[in-house]
Design a protein around this motif. Structure first.
Motif, short mmCIF file in Angstrom:
data_model
loop_
_atom_site.label_atom_id
_atom_site.label_comp_id
_atom_site.label_asym_id
_atom_site.label_seq_id
_atom_site.Cartn_x
_atom_site.Cartn_y
_atom_site.Cartn_z
N ASP A 181 0.82 -1.20 0.00
CA ASP A 181 0.00 0.00 0.00
C ASP A 181 0.86 1.26 0.00
OD1 ASP A 181 -2.27 -1.49 -0.04
OD2 ASP A 181 -2.71 -1.30 2.11
N ARG A 182 1.92 1.23 0.78
CA ARG A 182 2.80 2.40 0.85
C ARG A 182 3.49 2.65 -0.47
NH1 ARG A 182 6.65 2.14 5.89
NH2 ARG A 182 6.99 4.31 5.30
N SER A 213 0.89 4.15 -2.76
CA SER A 213 0.62 5.53 -2.37
C SER A 213 1.75 6.44 -2.83
CB SER A 213 0.46 5.64 -0.85
OG SER A 213 -0.66 4.89 -0.42
N TRP A 214 2.98 5.94 -2.67
CA TRP A 214 4.13 6.75 -3.10
C TRP A 214 4.11 6.98 -4.61
CZ3 TRP A 214 7.68 9.87 -1.43
CH2 TRP A 214 8.79 10.13 -2.24
N LEU A 246 1.47 6.93 -6.58
CA LEU A 246 0.36 7.81 -6.89
C LEU A 246 0.73 9.26 -6.59
CD1 LEU A 246 -2.58 8.25 -7.73
CD2 LEU A 246 -3.25 7.82 -5.34
N TRP A 247 1.36 9.49 -5.44
CA TRP A 247 1.79 10.85 -5.09
C TRP A 247 2.80 11.36 -6.11
CZ3 TRP A 247 6.61 12.89 -3.96
CH2 TRP A 247 6.61 14.20 -3.48
N GLY A 294 2.80 15.53 1.07
CA GLY A 294 3.37 14.31 0.51
C GLY A 294 4.87 14.26 0.67
N HIS A 323 8.23 8.36 1.14
CA HIS A 323 8.60 6.97 1.42
C HIS A 323 9.96 6.94 2.10
CE1 HIS A 323 9.48 2.78 0.93
NE2 HIS A 323 8.38 2.56 0.26
#
Length: 410
Positions: free
Chosen positions: A18-19, A22-23, A25-26, A200, A205
């Motif tokens: 998930d991380r 998310s990274w 996508l950001w 963000g 990350h």
């Protein structure tokens, strides 16, 4: 008990996945927001030039310098990008890019010539760094989606240009804004980008954030003797020269051909709008093939038709500016994609991006000044347009050779 133990062991794997998602996508959102700021503050000057000149007391030569300054900054200040990325990391440096655009736009709110030029240099310096680093970010974080992300990148660049060309003058007139307020208002786009990106950046990350300063751009790879690197560089420079020359002078050319200022501004916007879809699709398509030479040749032919059309049949200008926009958008997409597909890894991509864009934009900076000088000598726009059409020959030749399946440093 077995089930509980299994769930306990599986949960961290899901969290890491998930991380990572998310990274990414950001990063994708950040790429779009940053790239959206690469053209508006530069392109907005051209449709306002008839107000800026008398309002700020600029001569024709000073106006030409104002149009050229950002492109000159792209070329001369771009080489600072790798050092800044090593010192602060790519993400934070790109945040600084948006901050520079914001501060430069704020300086333009001051209705004086020194503030106008200082703000323009600040904006040019910020974008110069962003030009170099965004392709590197794409190569690093999206190695298997280069075509898609390059398409989003060029879509954002051309979309930002179209937005500035299309709405700067109408909004300024509707709101009763002065030329400096109309220019400074584009800082709001950079502010929005910063507000979205700062959280963000703070939640970056951890593995990437720790590794980046020590591993991004760690070695200077020598490309100055590499033939492929120079082919990519010259191709990039010539396409940029064409774009910035026409962006600077197209409204003035059209007014000289009998169009009023509003129509000329709308045609500049049409030119930018026509470039959006080709800019997005070209990287996606050309990244899937090993050889891109035929694309460079086809785009060169479209360029020549559009430029000759403006000379021979100016009443059909809407058609010609559309064709020109298609060629410009697709060629920009091809040039940026060549930087990535001709690089075997992130480090080569960083150096090739720096070389191609620094030298390339230095070449491009000559264009607006040279076209203005040719017009002053001839008092007609035919010679400048013929000059641009002739430059399509070396542009096509270098694009054809850069499109061959080979890597820099090989």
């Amino acid at each position: 008990m077995h089930e509980s133990h299994f769930c306990h062991r599986a949960w961290p794997v899901v969290t890491r996945t998930d991380r990572r998602l998310s990274w990414k996508l950001w990063t994708a959102i950040g790429t779009v927001l940053i790239a959206l700021n690469f053209r508006p503050a530069v392109v907005a000057v051209s449709p306002l030039l008839d107000q800026i000149g008398p309002g700020a007391g600029l001569s024709t030569s000073a106006a030409g310098l104002l149009l050229t300054l950002p492109v000159l900054c792209f070329g001369l200040l771009g080489p600072t990008a790798p050092a800044l990325a090593r010192r602060f990391g790519i993400e934070r440096t790109l945040g600084g890019v948006l901050l520079a655009v914001l501060v430069g736009s704020a300086l333009r709110l001051i209705p004086t010539v020194p503030a106008l030029f200082a703000g323009t240099i600040m904006i040019g310096a910020g974008i110069a760094v962003g030009n170099i680093l965004l392709p590197v970010l794409i190569k690093r974080d999206f190695p298997h989606s280069i075509g898609l992300m390059s398409g989003l990148y060029t879509l954002s660049i051309t979309g930002g240009a179209a937005l500035a060309a299309g709405i700067t003058v109408p909004i300024a007139r509707a709101a009763g804004l002065s030329w400096n307020a109309a220019l400074g208002g584009w800082g709001l786009l950079a502010l929005v980008g910063l507000l979205v990106l700062i959280p963000g950046m703070r939640r970056a990350h951890p593995r990437v954030a720790r590794a980046e300063p020590g591993t991004i751009l760690p070695v200077r790879i020598r490309l100055m003797q590499d033939r492929m690197a120079w082919l990519v560089t010259v191709f990039f420079g010539l396409q940029a020269l064409n774009f910035y020359s026409m962006t600077a002078w197209l409204p003035t050319m059209l007014i000289a051909r009998g169009f009023d200022a509003t129509a000329a501004g709308l045609l500049l916007s049409l030119n930018s709008l026509a470039s959006i879809i080709p800019a997005m699709l070209t990287p996606v398509l050309v990244a899937r093939v090993n050889r891109q030479s035929f694309v460079a040749v086809a785009l060169g032919a479209i360029y020549v038709v559009a430029l000759l059309g403006l000379i021979l049949a100016p009443t059909a200008a809407p058609l010609w500016v559309c064709l020109l926009g298609v060629a410009q958008g697709a060629t920009l997409g091809l040039a940026l994609t060549l930087i990535l597909v001709r690089s075997p890894d992130t480090h080569h991509a960083a150096q090739l991006s720096g070389m191609a864009q620094s030298w390339g934009y230095t070449i491009a900076a000559v264009g607006p000044l040279l076209l203005g000088a040719l017009f002053e000598v001839t008092q007609d726009w035919v010679v400048p347009l013929v000059f641009l059409a002739l430059l399509i020959l070396p542009q096509t030749a270098t694009g054809y050779r850069a499109g061959r399946p080979s890597m820099v440093g090989a």
